[in-house]
Design an enzyme around this catalytic site. Structure first.
Site, short mmCIF file in Angstrom:
data_model
loop_
_atom_site.label_atom_id
_atom_site.label_comp_id
_atom_site.label_asym_id
_atom_site.label_seq_id
_atom_site.Cartn_x
_atom_site.Cartn_y
_atom_site.Cartn_z
N ARG A 27 107.45 -6.71 69.96
CA ARG A 27 108.87 -6.77 69.61
C ARG A 27 109.10 -5.81 68.43
O ARG A 27 108.18 -5.49 67.68
CB ARG A 27 109.28 -8.18 69.20
CG ARG A 27 109.10 -9.25 70.28
CD ARG A 27 109.50 -10.62 69.73
NE ARG A 27 109.42 -11.66 70.75
CZ ARG A 27 108.37 -12.45 70.94
NH1 ARG A 27 107.29 -12.31 70.17
NH2 ARG A 27 108.38 -13.38 71.87
N LYS B 44 107.35 -14.79 66.86
CA LYS B 44 108.39 -15.75 66.52
C LYS B 44 107.78 -17.03 65.98
O LYS B 44 106.70 -17.44 66.39
CB LYS B 44 109.23 -16.05 67.77
CG LYS B 44 110.13 -14.89 68.20
CD LYS B 44 111.05 -15.30 69.34
CE LYS B 44 112.02 -14.19 69.70
NZ LYS B 44 112.92 -14.58 70.81
N HIS C 181 113.10 -2.46 72.63
CA HIS C 181 112.79 -3.54 73.56
C HIS C 181 112.57 -3.02 74.98
O HIS C 181 111.91 -3.68 75.78
CB HIS C 181 113.90 -4.59 73.53
CG HIS C 181 113.38 -6.00 73.52
ND1 HIS C 181 112.56 -6.49 72.52
CD2 HIS C 181 113.52 -7.02 74.40
CE1 HIS C 181 112.25 -7.75 72.78
NE2 HIS C 181 112.81 -8.09 73.91
N ARG D 123 108.97 -2.57 75.40
CA ARG D 123 108.33 -3.87 75.62
C ARG D 123 108.51 -4.32 77.07
O ARG D 123 107.57 -4.77 77.73
CB ARG D 123 108.93 -4.90 74.67
CG ARG D 123 108.43 -6.35 74.84
CD ARG D 123 108.97 -7.18 73.68
NE ARG D 123 108.94 -8.60 73.94
CZ ARG D 123 107.90 -9.40 73.70
NH1 ARG D 123 106.78 -8.88 73.23
NH2 ARG D 123 107.97 -10.69 73.92
N HIS E 2 105.23 -15.17 74.83
CA HIS E 2 106.27 -16.08 75.32
C HIS E 2 105.76 -17.52 75.26
O HIS E 2 104.66 -17.81 75.73
CB HIS E 2 106.65 -15.75 76.76
CG HIS E 2 107.50 -14.53 76.89
ND1 HIS E 2 107.65 -13.83 78.07
CD2 HIS E 2 108.28 -13.88 75.98
CE1 HIS E 2 108.46 -12.81 77.88
NE2 HIS E 2 108.86 -12.82 76.63
N TYR F 174 110.08 -10.70 84.95
CA TYR F 174 109.39 -9.47 85.34
C TYR F 174 108.91 -9.53 86.78
O TYR F 174 108.64 -8.49 87.37
CB TYR F 174 108.25 -9.19 84.37
CG TYR F 174 108.75 -8.97 82.97
CD1 TYR F 174 109.48 -7.83 82.63
CD2 TYR F 174 108.56 -9.93 81.98
CE1 TYR F 174 109.98 -7.65 81.37
CE2 TYR F 174 109.06 -9.75 80.70
CZ TYR F 174 109.77 -8.61 80.41
OH TYR F 174 110.28 -8.42 79.14
#
Length: 301
Positions: free
Chosen positions: A150, A175, A244, A247, A270, A279
């Site tokens: 990210r 995150k 992004h 990514r 994730h 994806y």
């Protein structure tokens, strides 16, 4: 406490105790600002604890009428819901008026990616080897694509994150400050080595950041975006390229080659595989395009 003071206390807790990223806190601040502004428009300006579900539905309808898409409304509702749970725990609200309120549905847009050829054009565009900023850019963009980072993760990397670079790995704080180890390809390792050899020409002596700007401090997100857009123009790419997108391209290309959704989930960081499954739609879209082009019965007259 009035609504603004309560929102401020909640945001402080997000930043200091829950250690949410500045970007996440900024999003919450924006969404809570909408809630407070809409509540202030109601007759009598009721307090946050007095709002009911029909008020929240009205707010959603007003925002939708002002042009906010379903995804943006869903994010705002989620932020309001979390805020009201916090208000309830601290005795400022007896109920959560956001529970049961749903945003309008909107078409789910698939993330935009570069093709492998376009990615190669971007990363193989000629640079000036005597310009440390261009060596820095090359290292950043190679690392973006090599490891699926990210924007915030790349900008927050310190020099000590490269301690495992010889093994082809880098440690990333994602995150909620979750750490993960991601692979780094040979091209990215070469670019990082070239940048580290010239980094002292830009970085201040005490600066810990891996990537620095012209003033020698940690590089800003906006500068990274600007430099990538500039590189894409030089490469002659037709669409706007943002961090992004690299990514997304990393995830799509790895999935097309390996078919290993769990591995892609782990590399992207994730929490839920549902976030990674988008994806698979891109992969199917790619296969459908190949079919439409190659299958004799699929070709249109």
């Amino acid at each position: 406490m009035d609504g603004h003071s309560l929102a401020g206390a909640f945001l402080d807790e997000l930043a200091t105790q829950r250690r949410q990223s500045p970007h996440t806190v900024s999003n919450y601040r924006r969404d809570l600002g909408k809630l407070l502004a809409l509540a202030a428009e109601l007759p009598g300006s009721p307090g946050l604890g007095e709002l009911q579900s029909h008020h929240i539905r009205r707010f959603v309808g007003l925002l939708h009428g002002r042009g906010l898409a379903g995804r943006s409304l869903a994010r705002s509702l989620s932020a309001w819901r979390v805020f009201y749970r916090w208000l309830g725990r601290h005795g400022h609200a007896g109920h959560n008026p956001c529970e049961g309120v749903r945003p309008p549905k909107s078409p789910k847009a698939l993330p935009r990616t570069l093709s492998p050829d376009e990615t190669a054009r971007l990363l193989e565009t000629s640079i000036d080897p005597d310009d440390p900023q261009e060596l820095r850019d090359q290292a950043m963009f190679e690392l973006f694509y090599s490891s699926g980072l990210r924007l915030a993760e790349l900008a927050e990397l310190d020099v000590d994150a490269l301690t495992d670079i010889g093994a082809g790995e880098v440690r990333v704080h994602g995150k909620r400050d979750k750490e993960r180890v991601v692979p780094v390809g040979s091209k990215a390792r070469q670019a990082l080595a070239a940048w580290m050899a010239r980094r002292p020409e830009l970085a201040r002596p005490e600066e810990k950041a891996l990537f620095v700007g012209a003033r020698g401090r940690r590089i800003a997100h906006g500068i990274i975006q600007q430099r990538l857009s500039r590189r894409a123009l030089l490469a002659g790419l037709p669409s706007h390229v943002h961090p992004h997108m690299l990514r997304h391209s990393f995830a799509s290309h790895v999935l097309q080659s390996s078919g290993d959704l769990r591995a892609v989930q782990e590399m992207l960081g994730h929490a839920s595989i549902a976030s990674t499954q988008v994806y698979t739609h891109l992969d199917f879209q790619h296969l459908a395009q190949v079919y439409d082009t190659a299958h004799p019965r699929a070709k249109r007259k």
